[in-house]
Scaffold this motif. Structure first.
Motif, mmCIF file in Angstrom:
data_model
loop_
_atom_site.group_PDB
_atom_site.id
_atom_site.type_symbol
_atom_site.label_atom_id
_atom_site.label_comp_id
_atom_site.label_asym_id
_atom_site.label_seq_id
_atom_site.Cartn_x
_atom_site.Cartn_y
_atom_site.Cartn_z
ATOM 1 N N ASN A 35 6.099 13.743 -7.092
ATOM 2 C CA ASN A 35 6.594 13.874 -5.719
ATOM 3 C C ASN A 35 5.588 13.283 -4.730
ATOM 4 O O ASN A 35 5.971 12.548 -3.814
ATOM 5 C CB ASN A 35 6.865 15.339 -5.388
ATOM 6 C CG ASN A 35 7.329 15.519 -3.961
ATOM 7 O OD1 ASN A 35 8.321 14.942 -3.546
ATOM 8 N ND2 ASN A 35 6.584 16.295 -3.200
ATOM 9 N N ALA A 36 4.321 13.594 -4.920
ATOM 10 C CA ALA A 36 3.284 13.065 -4.026
ATOM 11 C C ALA A 36 3.239 11.539 -4.105
ATOM 12 O O ALA A 36 3.143 10.851 -3.079
ATOM 13 C CB ALA A 36 1.932 13.671 -4.388
ATOM 14 N N HIS A 37 3.317 11.018 -5.309
ATOM 15 C CA HIS A 37 3.283 9.564 -5.516
ATOM 16 C C HIS A 37 4.484 8.886 -4.851
ATOM 17 O O HIS A 37 4.339 7.873 -4.171
ATOM 18 C CB HIS A 37 3.265 9.276 -7.022
ATOM 19 C CG HIS A 37 3.382 7.843 -7.394
ATOM 20 N ND1 HIS A 37 2.348 6.948 -7.244
ATOM 21 C CD2 HIS A 37 4.419 7.154 -7.911
ATOM 22 C CE1 HIS A 37 2.754 5.756 -7.666
ATOM 23 N NE2 HIS A 37 4.004 5.861 -8.066
ATOM 24 N N TRP A 38 5.649 9.446 -5.030
ATOM 25 C CA TRP A 38 6.876 8.837 -4.526
ATOM 26 C C TRP A 38 7.021 8.947 -3.015
ATOM 27 O O TRP A 38 7.589 8.069 -2.377
ATOM 28 C CB TRP A 38 8.101 9.494 -5.159
ATOM 29 C CG TRP A 38 8.280 9.215 -6.615
ATOM 30 C CD1 TRP A 38 7.813 8.144 -7.325
ATOM 31 C CD2 TRP A 38 8.996 10.013 -7.553
ATOM 32 N NE1 TRP A 38 8.187 8.243 -8.641
ATOM 33 C CE2 TRP A 38 8.925 9.386 -8.804
ATOM 34 C CE3 TRP A 38 9.689 11.216 -7.446
ATOM 35 C CZ2 TRP A 38 9.522 9.900 -9.942
ATOM 36 C CZ3 TRP A 38 10.277 11.737 -8.584
ATOM 37 C CH2 TRP A 38 10.202 11.083 -9.821
ATOM 38 N N ASN A 39 6.548 10.047 -2.434
ATOM 39 C CA ASN A 39 6.866 10.341 -1.036
ATOM 40 C C ASN A 39 5.687 10.239 -0.077
ATOM 41 O O ASN A 39 5.822 10.570 1.101
ATOM 42 C CB ASN A 39 7.519 11.727 -0.941
ATOM 43 C CG ASN A 39 8.870 11.714 -1.616
ATOM 44 O OD1 ASN A 39 9.712 10.882 -1.301
ATOM 45 N ND2 ASN A 39 9.069 12.613 -2.568
ATOM 46 N N LEU A 40 4.572 9.781 -0.546
ATOM 47 C CA LEU A 40 3.387 9.579 0.282
ATOM 48 C C LEU A 40 3.674 8.611 1.418
ATOM 49 O O LEU A 40 4.365 7.600 1.232
ATOM 50 C CB LEU A 40 2.253 9.028 -0.603
ATOM 51 C CG LEU A 40 0.982 8.577 0.105
ATOM 52 C CD1 LEU A 40 0.237 9.778 0.669
ATOM 53 C CD2 LEU A 40 0.107 7.790 -0.858
ATOM 54 N N GLU A 41 3.121 8.913 2.588
ATOM 55 C CA GLU A 41 3.192 8.013 3.738
ATOM 56 C C GLU A 41 1.836 8.008 4.430
ATOM 57 O O GLU A 41 1.104 8.981 4.370
ATOM 58 C CB GLU A 41 4.248 8.488 4.748
ATOM 59 C CG GLU A 41 5.653 8.495 4.214
ATOM 60 C CD GLU A 41 6.652 9.078 5.198
ATOM 61 O OE1 GLU A 41 7.770 8.551 5.237
ATOM 62 O OE2 GLU A 41 6.308 10.051 5.900
ATOM 63 N N GLY A 42 1.529 6.914 5.093
ATOM 64 C CA GLY A 42 0.320 6.882 5.910
ATOM 65 C C GLY A 42 -0.482 5.606 5.734
ATOM 66 O O GLY A 42 -0.171 4.765 4.883
ATOM 67 N N ILE A 43 -1.519 5.500 6.548
ATOM 68 C CA ILE A 43 -2.351 4.302 6.613
ATOM 69 C C ILE A 43 -3.044 4.011 5.280
ATOM 70 O O ILE A 43 -3.316 2.861 4.945
ATOM 71 C CB ILE A 43 -3.377 4.410 7.773
ATOM 72 C CG1 ILE A 43 -4.080 3.078 8.021
ATOM 73 C CG2 ILE A 43 -4.389 5.509 7.510
ATOM 74 C CD1 ILE A 43 -3.185 2.067 8.700
ATOM 75 N N ASP A 44 -3.302 5.057 4.512
ATOM 76 C CA ASP A 44 -3.992 4.901 3.222
ATOM 77 C C ASP A 44 -3.003 4.878 2.052
ATOM 78 O O ASP A 44 -3.371 5.129 0.905
ATOM 79 C CB ASP A 44 -5.011 6.021 3.027
ATOM 80 C CG ASP A 44 -4.404 7.412 3.160
ATOM 81 O OD1 ASP A 44 -3.211 7.530 3.499
ATOM 82 O OD2 ASP A 44 -5.141 8.390 2.932
ATOM 83 N N PHE A 45 -1.756 4.551 2.343
ATOM 84 C CA PHE A 45 -0.689 4.616 1.347
ATOM 85 C C PHE A 45 -1.066 3.940 0.028
ATOM 86 O O PHE A 45 -0.985 4.551 -1.029
ATOM 87 C CB PHE A 45 0.608 3.996 1.890
ATOM 88 C CG PHE A 45 1.650 3.825 0.810
ATOM 89 C CD1 PHE A 45 2.442 4.879 0.422
ATOM 90 C CD2 PHE A 45 1.806 2.608 0.165
ATOM 91 C CE1 PHE A 45 3.384 4.743 -0.591
ATOM 92 C CE2 PHE A 45 2.746 2.455 -0.849
ATOM 93 C CZ PHE A 45 3.532 3.527 -1.223
#
Length: 157
Positions: A35-45
């Motif tokens: 879930n973290a891998h799939w739904n991560l967002e942000g400048i450090d994606f």
């Protein structure tokens, strides 16, 4: 075929049941890491996305190793989502925060929970249930979780 590995059937049953809880925890953590891998967002994606991929691959290996240890003891590994949710110590993931810091905090808490659970079983497996092999196995697994927890903590500094 009868399992004859020098551990009583009663002791193997107790150890296998505790390992089933650990397997459930490992599977839930694996799912939460996906879930973290799939739904991560942000400048450090990109960098964190790659890191989470490493973590879920490592987690998949942990799931398999625990299931195989249960089989080595002559028992069947639970293998349904229903069983895992009944056995796990972990909780379902809430939907707040898809930034790396929020996701890392959640994963860290789960790794630490698994570490605490494993630590509580090490002496019990070896002493009360005469299963030094499983005690050694979970000690090694705990050390891997400790390293991952340290690395996750380092991301939060």
């Amino acid at each position: 075929m009868k399992t004859n590995i020098g551990i009583s059937p009663e002791n193997r049953e107790v150890v296998a049941h505790e390992l089933a809880k650990l397997l459930a925890d490992e599977f839930v953590l694996y799912t939460k890491t996906l879930n973290a891998h799939w739904n991560l967002e942000g400048i450090d994606f990109h960098s964190v996305h790659v890191y989470f991929e490493d973590l879920y691959n490592e987690s998949a290996a942990f799931v398999d190793a625990v299931a195989e240890r249960i089989r080595q003891l002559g028992h069947y590994a639970p293998a349904t989502l229903k069983n895992f949710l009944q056995l796990t110590h972990l909780t379902e993931q809430d939907e707040d925060g898809n930034d790396s810091r929020s996701l890392i905090k959640k994963l860290l808490a789960d790794h630490e929970s698994i570490i605490e659970f494993i630590r509580s079983t090490i002496d019990e497996f070896a002493d009360a249930h005469k299963d030094a092999g499983t005690s050694d196995f979970v000690t090694g697994l705990m050390e891997k979780h400790e390293k991952t927890a340290w690395m996750l903590r380092a991301h939060l500094k």
